[in-house]
Design a protein around this motif. Structure first.
Motif, PDB file in Angstrom:
ATOM      1  N   PHE A 105      -4.510  11.026  -3.828  1.00 20.75           N
ATOM      2  CA  PHE A 105      -5.950  11.212  -3.624  1.00 20.75           C
ATOM      3  C   PHE A 105      -6.444  10.352  -2.471  1.00 20.75           C
ATOM      4  O   PHE A 105      -7.267  10.782  -1.658  1.00 20.75           O
ATOM      5  CB  PHE A 105      -6.714  10.838  -4.895  1.00 20.75           C
ATOM      6  N   GLU A 106      -5.965   9.130  -2.417  1.00 21.15           N
ATOM      7  CA  GLU A 106      -6.398   8.195  -1.383  1.00 21.15           C
ATOM      8  C   GLU A 106      -6.076   8.744   0.007  1.00 21.15           C
ATOM      9  O   GLU A 106      -6.873   8.620   0.942  1.00 21.15           O
ATOM     10  CB  GLU A 106      -5.688   6.860  -1.605  1.00 21.15           C
ATOM     11  N   GLN A 107      -4.910   9.365   0.148  1.00 20.02           N
ATOM     12  CA  GLN A 107      -4.504   9.919   1.436  1.00 20.02           C
ATOM     13  C   GLN A 107      -5.362  11.106   1.842  1.00 20.02           C
ATOM     14  O   GLN A 107      -5.528  11.385   3.026  1.00 20.02           O
ATOM     15  CB  GLN A 107      -3.025  10.338   1.374  1.00 20.02           C
ATOM     16  N   ARG A 149       5.746  -1.599  -5.937  1.00 18.72           N
ATOM     17  CA  ARG A 149       4.306  -1.425  -5.764  1.00 18.72           C
ATOM     18  C   ARG A 149       3.787  -2.154  -4.535  1.00 18.72           C
ATOM     19  O   ARG A 149       2.897  -1.647  -3.841  1.00 18.72           O
ATOM     20  CB  ARG A 149       3.574  -1.911  -7.022  1.00 18.72           C
ATOM     21  N   VAL A 150       4.324  -3.327  -4.266  1.00 18.22           N
ATOM     22  CA  VAL A 150       3.929  -4.048  -3.052  1.00 18.22           C
ATOM     23  C   VAL A 150       4.288  -3.221  -1.824  1.00 18.22           C
ATOM     24  O   VAL A 150       3.478  -3.069  -0.899  1.00 18.22           O
ATOM     25  CB  VAL A 150       4.594  -5.433  -2.996  1.00 18.22           C
ATOM     26  N   ALA A 151       5.506  -2.684  -1.804  1.00 18.51           N
ATOM     27  CA  ALA A 151       5.952  -1.873  -0.668  1.00 18.51           C
ATOM     28  C   ALA A 151       5.064  -0.638  -0.495  1.00 18.51           C
ATOM     29  O   ALA A 151       4.698  -0.270   0.632  1.00 18.51           O
ATOM     30  CB  ALA A 151       7.409  -1.455  -0.863  1.00 18.51           C
ATOM     31  N   ALA A 152       4.696  -0.001  -1.623  1.00 23.61           N
ATOM     32  CA  ALA A 152       3.825   1.174  -1.550  1.00 23.61           C
ATOM     33  C   ALA A 152       2.458   0.804  -1.003  1.00 23.61           C
ATOM     34  O   ALA A 152       1.872   1.524  -0.186  1.00 23.61           O
ATOM     35  CB  ALA A 152       3.690   1.802  -2.939  1.00 23.61           C
ATOM     36  N   ARG A 153       1.946  -0.346  -1.436  1.00 25.93           N
ATOM     37  CA  ARG A 153       0.630  -0.797  -0.974  1.00 25.93           C
ATOM     38  C   ARG A 153       0.652  -1.091   0.525  1.00 25.93           C
ATOM     39  O   ARG A 153      -0.271  -0.725   1.262  1.00 25.93           O
ATOM     40  CB  ARG A 153       0.202  -2.039  -1.760  1.00 25.93           C
ATOM     41  N   MET A 154       1.716  -1.730   0.996  1.00 22.53           N
ATOM     42  CA  MET A 154       1.820  -2.027   2.419  1.00 22.53           C
ATOM     43  C   MET A 154       2.001  -0.744   3.237  1.00 22.53           C
ATOM     44  O   MET A 154       1.481  -0.620   4.352  1.00 22.53           O
ATOM     45  CB  MET A 154       2.980  -2.987   2.665  1.00 22.53           C
ATOM     46  N   ALA A 155       2.741   0.229   2.675  1.00 24.93           N
ATOM     47  CA  ALA A 155       2.923   1.507   3.374  1.00 24.93           C
ATOM     48  C   ALA A 155       1.604   2.242   3.498  1.00 24.93           C
ATOM     49  O   ALA A 155       1.313   2.860   4.531  1.00 24.93           O
ATOM     50  CB  ALA A 155       3.943   2.363   2.622  1.00 24.93           C
ATOM     51  N   ARG A 156       0.771   2.181   2.446  1.00 25.77           N
ATOM     52  CA  ARG A 156      -0.547   2.812   2.504  1.00 25.77           C
ATOM     53  C   ARG A 156      -1.379   2.188   3.620  1.00 25.77           C
ATOM     54  O   ARG A 156      -2.070   2.890   4.374  1.00 25.77           O
ATOM     55  CB  ARG A 156      -1.273   2.645   1.180  1.00 25.77           C
ATOM     56  N   GLN A 157      -1.309   0.879   3.744  1.00 25.32           N
ATOM     57  CA  GLN A 157      -2.071   0.203   4.789  1.00 25.32           C
ATOM     58  C   GLN A 157      -1.565   0.563   6.176  1.00 25.32           C
ATOM     59  O   GLN A 157      -2.346   0.728   7.116  1.00 25.32           O
ATOM     60  CB  GLN A 157      -2.000  -1.305   4.581  1.00 25.32           C
ATOM     61  N   ALA A 158      -0.248   0.689   6.304  1.00 28.31           N
ATOM     62  CA  ALA A 158       0.337   0.990   7.611  1.00 28.31           C
ATOM     63  C   ALA A 158      -0.086   2.362   8.122  1.00 28.31           C
ATOM     64  O   ALA A 158      -0.138   2.594   9.336  1.00 28.31           O
ATOM     65  CB  ALA A 158       1.859   0.915   7.519  1.00 28.31           C
ATOM     66  N   LYS A 159      -0.403   3.284   7.203  1.00 24.83           N
ATOM     67  CA  LYS A 159      -0.784   4.637   7.589  1.00 24.83           C
ATOM     68  C   LYS A 159      -2.283   4.762   7.848  1.00 24.83           C
ATOM     69  O   LYS A 159      -2.758   5.833   8.226  1.00 24.83           O
ATOM     70  CB  LYS A 159      -0.379   5.618   6.487  1.00 24.83           C
ATOM     71  N   ARG A 160      -3.018   3.677   7.609  1.00 20.61           N
ATOM     72  CA  ARG A 160      -4.463   3.741   7.790  1.00 20.61           C
ATOM     73  C   ARG A 160      -4.841   3.888   9.267  1.00 20.61           C
ATOM     74  O   ARG A 160      -4.221   3.332  10.144  1.00 20.61           O
ATOM     75  CB  ARG A 160      -5.121   2.457   7.270  1.00 20.61           C
ATOM     76  N   ASP A 161      -5.876   4.672   9.491  1.00 20.68           N
ATOM     77  CA  ASP A 161      -6.507   4.708  10.812  1.00 20.68           C
ATOM     78  C   ASP A 161      -8.013   4.713  10.554  1.00 20.68           C
ATOM     79  O   ASP A 161      -8.476   4.076   9.627  1.00 20.68           O
ATOM     80  CB  ASP A 161      -6.034   5.919  11.630  1.00 20.68           C
ATOM     81  N   SER A 162      -8.769   5.447  11.339  1.00 21.52           N
ATOM     82  CA  SER A 162     -10.218   5.469  11.123  1.00 21.52           C
ATOM     83  C   SER A 162     -10.625   6.375   9.970  1.00 21.52           C
ATOM     84  O   SER A 162     -11.810   6.476   9.644  1.00 21.52           O
ATOM     85  CB  SER A 162     -10.924   5.935  12.402  1.00 21.52           C
TER      86      SER A 162
END
Length: 281
Positions: A105-107, A149-162
């Motif tokens: 959902f977040e994506q 879960r830490v890795a998933a959280r960091m991956a979510r952040q890495a894919k962030r843009d505007s």
């Protein structure tokens, strides 16, 4: 969808053979994604039984495939019962699936409204803070599960843009609680100051001086999608996470968020407060 087939004990489906539903219209994943506005990655996870769709997602798929109305109630009922039965049989697996559903959902969201009373929002956390915070929000996680879960959280952040835009409101208590110790908190507070300067991030803090406020009942996230897709409220819990999709629930939480926005310090004042907490840490 679960990897194991639910048995539906005690339900009206018990002992019944699945109804024969006419074969769906032949569509490619790309066509289904365009027709339903469901992310292709989410469709893949559903097709591969890596995630159970939410009811709104199933309804969109039934529309896309042209499934007759007379079969829909039973299919939605099976989906609901599958969630209830698998929760009873495998709570840890259910929790993992819920977390994966939230990430999907977040994506897909265009905007995230995140209120946190105890922790820094996940998309704004450092790895060290996340590693220390995750065990505080879940029961009996192994070291391997925490790292996943830490890795998933960091991956979510890495894919962030505007996109999506992030509007985060944090209670001052979350800033002053020393998760992981002073050095980890100093790093986390510096990260918040950096994030607050991003154009697509709005960060506000509710100071202690605000007194009692509606957010003290618990944290929540509102995920906002395209205009023709209903918003979802996500509530993380230590045992079972919740996804609220009804119009009344979403409206109620939007009103709570509006009140918290009005109570919280302005973004500039919030940066000043974070800087003071950093100096005291």
């Amino acid at each position: 969808m679960r990897r194991s087939v639910p048995r539906f004990r005690g339900s009206r489906f018990a002992g019944a053979r699945p109804a024969r539903v006419p074969g769906p219209t032949a569509l490619s994943r790309e066509q289904v994604a365009e027709a339903t506005e469901i992310n292709r990655a989410t469709l893949y996870r559903i097709e591969m039984a890596q995630a159970k769709p939410q009811v709104r997602t199933l309804r969109a798929l039934l529309d896309a495939y042209g499934v007759p109305e007379r079969y829909r109630d039973d299919l939605i009922g099976i989906l609901t019962l599958a969630g209830e039965e698998s929760w009873l049989q495998a709570p840890s697996e259910s929790l993992s699936d819920q977390y994966a559903t939230y990430i999907g959902f977040e994506q897909e969201a265009r905007a995230i409204l995140d209120y946190q009373s105890s922790f820094v929002p996940g998309l704004l956390q450092t790895a060290a803070y996340a590693r220390a915070a995750i065990p505080g929000g879940a029961l009996e996680l192994s070291a391997e599960e925490i790292e996943t879960r830490v890795a998933a959280r960091m991956a979510r952040q890495a894919k962030r843009d505007s996109s999506p835009t992030i509007e985060a409101i944090i209670d001052e208590a979350a800033l002053r609680r020393r998760v992981g110790g002073p050095e980890i908190m100093r790093e986390q507070l510096r990260r918040l100051l950096d994030e607050s300067e991003q154009l697509h991030v709005t960060l506000q803090v509710i100071p202690f001086e605000a007194g009692v406020h509606p957010g003290m009942q618990g944290s929540f996230v509102i995920l906002q999608f395209a205009e023709d897709v209903h918003d979802v409220v996500y509530i993380e819990a230590s045992v079972r996470d919740l996804f609220l999709e009804s119009e009344s629930d979403v409206t109620r939480y939007n009103r709570v968020f509006e009140k918290l926005r009005a109570i919280a310090s302005s973004p500039d004042e919030s940066r000043d407060l974070i800087a003071r907490v950093l100096a005291d840490t």
